[in-house]
Design a protein around this motif. Structure first.
Motif, mmCIF file in Angstrom:
data_model
loop_
_atom_site.group_PDB
_atom_site.id
_atom_site.type_symbol
_atom_site.label_atom_id
_atom_site.label_comp_id
_atom_site.label_asym_id
_atom_site.label_seq_id
_atom_site.Cartn_x
_atom_site.Cartn_y
_atom_site.Cartn_z
ATOM 1 N N ALA A 22 0.837 -1.210 0.000
ATOM 2 C CA ALA A 22 0.000 0.000 0.000
ATOM 3 C C ALA A 22 0.868 1.254 0.000
ATOM 4 C CB ALA A 22 -0.924 0.001 1.215
ATOM 5 N N GLY A 23 2.003 1.186 0.698
ATOM 6 C CA GLY A 23 2.868 2.351 0.851
ATOM 7 C C GLY A 23 3.487 2.840 -0.429
ATOM 8 N N ILE A 24 3.565 2.004 -1.423
ATOM 9 C CA ILE A 24 4.164 2.408 -2.694
ATOM 10 C C ILE A 24 3.370 3.532 -3.358
ATOM 11 C CG2 ILE A 24 3.033 0.733 -4.222
ATOM 12 C CD1 ILE A 24 6.771 1.354 -4.244
ATOM 13 N N THR A 25 2.113 3.703 -2.943
ATOM 14 C CA THR A 25 1.272 4.763 -3.510
ATOM 15 C C THR A 25 1.070 5.936 -2.546
ATOM 16 O OG1 THR A 25 -0.776 3.759 -2.704
ATOM 17 C CG2 THR A 25 0.000 3.069 -4.887
ATOM 18 N N ALA A 26 1.796 5.948 -1.450
ATOM 19 C CA ALA A 26 1.633 7.002 -0.444
ATOM 20 C C ALA A 26 2.001 8.369 -1.007
ATOM 21 C CB ALA A 26 2.499 6.704 0.774
ATOM 22 N N PRO A 27 1.346 9.414 -0.505
ATOM 23 C CA PRO A 27 1.665 10.759 -0.996
ATOM 24 C C PRO A 27 3.047 11.253 -0.542
ATOM 25 C CG PRO A 27 -0.102 10.845 0.630
ATOM 26 C CD PRO A 27 0.208 9.411 0.397
ATOM 27 N N LYS A 28 3.538 10.734 0.549
ATOM 28 C CA LYS A 28 4.828 11.183 1.091
ATOM 29 C C LYS A 28 5.972 10.373 0.465
ATOM 30 C CE LYS A 28 6.948 12.296 5.490
ATOM 31 N NZ LYS A 28 6.853 12.206 6.945
ATOM 32 N N ALA A 29 6.942 11.077 -0.092
ATOM 33 C CA ALA A 29 8.047 10.428 -0.803
ATOM 34 C C ALA A 29 8.818 9.465 0.084
ATOM 35 C CB ALA A 29 8.993 11.470 -1.387
ATOM 36 N N SER A 30 9.050 9.825 1.318
ATOM 37 C CA SER A 30 9.843 8.950 2.186
ATOM 38 C C SER A 30 9.133 7.621 2.450
ATOM 39 C CB SER A 30 10.173 9.647 3.509
ATOM 40 O OG SER A 30 8.995 9.944 4.232
ATOM 41 N N VAL A 31 7.801 7.651 2.539
ATOM 42 C CA VAL A 31 7.037 6.415 2.726
ATOM 43 C C VAL A 31 7.109 5.572 1.456
ATOM 44 C CG1 VAL A 31 4.747 5.435 3.185
ATOM 45 C CG2 VAL A 31 5.518 7.460 4.446
ATOM 46 N N ARG A 32 6.990 6.200 0.285
ATOM 47 C CA ARG A 32 7.103 5.475 -0.986
ATOM 48 C C ARG A 32 8.475 4.815 -1.119
ATOM 49 N NH1 ARG A 32 4.901 10.223 -3.014
ATOM 50 N NH2 ARG A 32 6.870 10.735 -4.058
ATOM 51 N N GLU A 33 9.513 5.556 -0.745
ATOM 52 C CA GLU A 33 10.869 5.018 -0.833
ATOM 53 C C GLU A 33 11.061 3.839 0.116
ATOM 54 O OE1 GLU A 33 13.188 8.501 -0.082
ATOM 55 O OE2 GLU A 33 12.644 9.403 -2.005
ATOM 56 N N ASP A 34 10.572 3.959 1.344
ATOM 57 C CA ASP A 34 10.662 2.849 2.300
ATOM 58 C C ASP A 34 9.880 1.634 1.800
ATOM 59 O OD1 ASP A 34 12.222 4.399 3.985
ATOM 60 O OD2 ASP A 34 10.589 4.842 5.391
ATOM 61 N N ALA A 35 8.710 1.872 1.237
ATOM 62 C CA ALA A 35 7.888 0.789 0.720
ATOM 63 C C ALA A 35 8.573 0.110 -0.464
ATOM 64 C CB ALA A 35 6.514 1.312 0.307
ATOM 65 N N ALA A 36 9.146 0.894 -1.350
ATOM 66 C CA ALA A 36 9.850 0.323 -2.502
ATOM 67 C C ALA A 36 11.032 -0.520 -2.043
ATOM 68 C CB ALA A 36 10.315 1.433 -3.437
ATOM 69 N N GLN A 37 11.738 -0.046 -1.038
ATOM 70 C CA GLN A 37 12.866 -0.807 -0.496
ATOM 71 C C GLN A 37 12.390 -2.132 0.095
ATOM 72 O OE1 GLN A 37 16.092 0.410 -0.790
ATOM 73 N NE2 GLN A 37 16.658 -1.645 -0.197
ATOM 74 N N GLU A 38 11.276 -2.100 0.803
ATOM 75 C CA GLU A 38 10.722 -3.323 1.395
ATOM 76 C C GLU A 38 10.279 -4.307 0.319
ATOM 77 O OE1 GLU A 38 9.920 -5.927 4.370
ATOM 78 O OE2 GLU A 38 10.858 -3.960 4.610
ATOM 79 N N LEU A 39 9.673 -3.809 -0.744
ATOM 80 C CA LEU A 39 9.281 -4.690 -1.851
ATOM 81 C C LEU A 39 10.507 -5.305 -2.518
ATOM 82 C CD1 LEU A 39 6.389 -2.648 -3.477
ATOM 83 C CD2 LEU A 39 6.199 -4.711 -2.081
ATOM 84 N N ALA A 40 11.540 -4.511 -2.709
ATOM 85 C CA ALA A 40 12.777 -5.031 -3.286
ATOM 86 C C ALA A 40 13.372 -6.111 -2.387
ATOM 87 C CB ALA A 40 13.778 -3.897 -3.510
ATOM 88 N N ASN A 41 13.351 -5.875 -1.088
ATOM 89 C CA ASN A 41 13.858 -6.872 -0.147
ATOM 90 C C ASN A 41 13.046 -8.162 -0.210
ATOM 91 O OD1 ASN A 41 15.990 -5.348 0.844
ATOM 92 N ND2 ASN A 41 14.749 -4.400 2.429
ATOM 93 N N ALA A 42 11.748 -8.044 -0.391
ATOM 94 C CA ALA A 42 10.894 -9.232 -0.490
ATOM 95 C C ALA A 42 11.290 -10.072 -1.697
ATOM 96 C CB ALA A 42 9.424 -8.827 -0.578
ATOM 97 N N VAL A 43 11.587 -9.424 -2.808
ATOM 98 C CA VAL A 43 12.009 -10.146 -4.008
ATOM 99 C C VAL A 43 13.368 -10.804 -3.771
ATOM 100 C CG1 VAL A 43 12.684 -9.905 -6.429
ATOM 101 C CG2 VAL A 43 10.651 -8.727 -5.576
#
Length: 57
Positions: A22-43
Motif C-alpha cells: 500500500a505504501g508504494i502509492t503514499a503521498p509522502k516520498a519517504s514512505v514510498r521510498e521505504d515501501a519500494a525498499q521493502e518490496l525489493a527486499n521481499a524479491v
C-alpha cells in the motif's frame, strides 16, 4: 532473447508486508521510498524461488 517468467517475482511482491504494497502509492516520498525498499527486499529474500538465470548469487 529469452522472456523472464514474472510469476515468481509477482509472488514475492504479494508476500511482502501489506504496508509496503500500500505504501508504494503514499503521498509522502519517504514512505514510498521505504515501501519500494521493502518490496525489493521481499524479491531478494525469495530469490531461491526464482529461475536460476535470475539468481546471480
Amino acid at each position: 532473447m529469452e522472456r523472464i517468467d514474472p510469476t515468481p517475482i509477482a509472488q514475492a511482491i504479494l508476500a511482502a508486508p501489506a504496508w509496503a504494497r500500500a505504501g508504494i502509492t503514499a503521498p509522502k516520498a519517504s514512505v514510498r521510498e521505504d515501501a519500494a525498499q521493502e518490496l525489493a527486499n521481499a524479491v531478494i529474500d525469495r530469490r531461491h524461488t526464482l529461475p536460476p538465470e535470475l539468481d546471480d548469487g
